[in-house]
Design an enzyme around this catalytic site. Structure first.
Site, short mmCIF file in Angstrom:
data_model
loop_
_atom_site.label_atom_id
_atom_site.label_comp_id
_atom_site.label_asym_id
_atom_site.label_seq_id
_atom_site.Cartn_x
_atom_site.Cartn_y
_atom_site.Cartn_z
N ASP A 40 0.87 -1.11 0.10
CA ASP A 40 -0.05 0.04 -0.20
C ASP A 40 0.98 1.40 0.14
OD1 ASP A 40 -2.89 1.12 1.99
OD2 ASP A 40 -1.61 2.16 0.63
N GLU A 135 1.29 2.72 13.00
CA GLU A 135 0.30 2.60 12.14
C GLU A 135 -0.89 1.74 12.59
OE1 GLU A 135 -1.19 0.24 8.67
OE2 GLU A 135 -2.16 1.45 10.13
N GLU A 144 -10.52 -2.94 15.12
CA GLU A 144 -9.28 -3.57 15.74
C GLU A 144 -8.80 -2.54 16.91
OE1 GLU A 144 -7.44 -6.42 12.22
OE2 GLU A 144 -6.30 -4.56 13.18
N HIS A 284 -5.45 -0.17 0.98
CA HIS A 284 -5.87 -1.54 1.58
C HIS A 284 -6.84 -1.32 2.36
CE1 HIS A 284 -3.47 -0.53 5.25
NE2 HIS A 284 -3.94 -1.68 5.84
#
Lengths: 345, 345
Positions: A40, A135, A144, A284
């Protein structure tokens, strides 16, 4: 340099003994997901530019990379002149990250710590970090919930004038014309080789769909419904309700909503930013589609769709998200009021 | 009709308590994988035709559907006139299957049993089955090893003259020109934003790659290296070595091998069969690519690549596969001898 850390979650004794948490982290043990993220280029080049083009932020600084994966961001920081990098990673990919750092001459610059950030102490008597790079963003930004870990690290270690890369995230919503794909994904279940499987349609309807959205499918202006400042955000802020108002930009049909996020590294000399929106180049993360239950909602230019989106971590598995979306549209031909409850698992 | 069966594996108390086995079955609890399989028309229409066009095999018969998923095959069997269907399914999707069968009027014809086939007894005093239907095939045919369960069911319940649908599977191998994609997937790791991540290349190399293969990429004839007859195959047969000889069909380069399988329902009035090979229409199984470590192997028309492929379930997790492939090629310009050990996880 290896350091397992206090309370490091080492690999479980056998496959059979692993827990859900282990399986979350283990999904990151496989190189496939890292290949996707590394390829990505919007993502990785943004971090690269934020770091390498801003040596004044990194030089001689002590850095923490939260969720370092293959260690790419840590290596960028080391390249940019960091004094030392503490790279935190729970999944077994950290074993590869150690080899990679060593192969690239960063063995002395980067200390990999396999363990949960919430459970470890830093070695070398280190109690303060100058820069946090992470990230952490997931689908719909918050899926998440790795942001909780970044917040923990910030509160525990970051210097008062410390830098966070990136430091800002903005969540957007717009309405969507997506009739054909909605039929493929949802109405499909009404007739499967002649059988009624509509009970599955009901499950599919409340599952946010992560997919690439054609910008031509967006029928309203985008509305920024949530802004997160990494310097000040709290865990409580991640359970929220936000109102939105969407102005219709053409006569069309609405089948639901699409959400995405933008990210900024505003402490950079020249601010670095990227968008994951339908108008922007592929990432992504793609976009998150939330279908309405209502059928073809006829919308006309200038009309307003108002609503509220509520987000909360799921009680049973906090890495999952509960998203409620209620909206109202008074159109030329019809009025629609609906509340949907989605589950992002 | 609901029957939980002796030793049924009910849902674990909480997400945190689940084991690896639970996670295998739970991956089938989500509708997404069932959507993919149902939308695989090659797969589903083959089963539909084998069943609906052969009522003589199903009428008044007692059927077992091993791994019934959404129950589609069970409903086909009920439609074809089966006396009763015992539909076995370990994952939570069985809850949807029950609703679906009821919604379609098959509530009395199909008994769903949530549990491991190896652990349950059939209700109603049933000790013999006339027909076993199962869609057990995995990537590389044998990945996920559901065939063991079909064998168990056959040996425990199938009548001596019982029918198995499908009853035959053939595994093929051929050599492949795939230089560009090999570079994208493997050589990518040698230089990632200037960093050497080649230790990951070593992992990626030994991982079979499931992907759609262009028939134009196949550079040899296909060789059927394993034939499985469902009436007689044993679990021991699933650990095997098989020799192959591949005749090169054009001057090209070889980067590795591709494997696929064909399936047959030979007891049908007009035998039904489908292929998952590169030449055949798309299936969700795609093909399995095994890259060689050797670089650009120059092959010329008429030359023969000989070798042996060995397959065994992994000792730690029997649903995973260990695949060894050794090959030898004496070409016009070079000779290549290599042994690779792949792990399908």
């Amino acid at each position: 340099m290896e350091y397992t850390g206090v309370g490091a979650a080492g690999p479980a004794a056998s496959t059979a003994d692993k827990t859900a948490a282990d399986y979350y982290f283990d999904s990151y043990a496989h190189h496939g997901i890292h290949e996707e993220m590394l390829k990505d280029t919007v993502r990785t080049e943004s971090y690269r530019d934020a770091i390498l083009k801003n040596p004044h932020l990194l030089k001689d600084k002590v850095v923490m990379d939260v969720g370092c994966g293959t260690g790419i961001l840590s290596m960028f920081c080391a390249q940019a002149g960091a004094k030392h990098v503490y790279a935190m990673e729970c999944s077994a990919i950290v074993e590869q990250a150690r080899k990679i750092a060593a192969a690239n001459g960063f063995g002395d610059k980067i200390t990999f710590i396999q363990g949960k950030v919430e459970e470890v102490e830093l070695p070398d008597g280190v109690e303060q970090i100058d820069v946090i790079v992470s990230e952490w963003m997931g689908y719909f930004l918050l899926y998440e919930s790795m942001l909780n870990t970044v917040i923990f690290a910030r509160d525990k270690w970051l210097a008062p004038d410390g830098v966070i890369l990136p430091d800002k995230a903005i969540m957007y919503i717009a309405a969507l014309e997506d009739g054909e794909y909605k039929r493929e994904k949802l109405d499909f279940w009404n007739n499967v080789y002649g059988f009624d499987m509509s009970c599955i349609r009901e499950l599919a309807l409340v599952e946010p769909l992560v997919d690439t959205v054609d910008p031509a499918a967006v029928v309203t202006e985008a509305f920024p419904f949530k802004v997160l400042d990494m310097k000040t955000v709290t865990v409580d802020d991640l359970t929220f309700s936000a109102d939105f108002a969407l102005k219709v930009t053409r006569d069309d049909y609405c089948h639901g909503f699409v959400s995405w996020f933008d990210c900024e590294f505003s402490s950079c000399h020249k601010p670095v930013a990227f968008s994951t929106g339908p108008d922007a180049p592929y990432t992504h993360w793609k976009s998150t589609v939330l279908y309405a239950n209502a059928g073809e909602i006829m919308v006309s230019t200038g009309e307003i769709i108002t609503g509220t989106v509520s987000v909360a971590p799921n009680a049973t598995n906090p890495r999952d998200l509960d998203i409620a979306l209620s909206f109202e549209h008074k159109g030329r031909y019809q009025e629609t009021v609906e509340t949907m409850e989605y589950k992002m698992r």
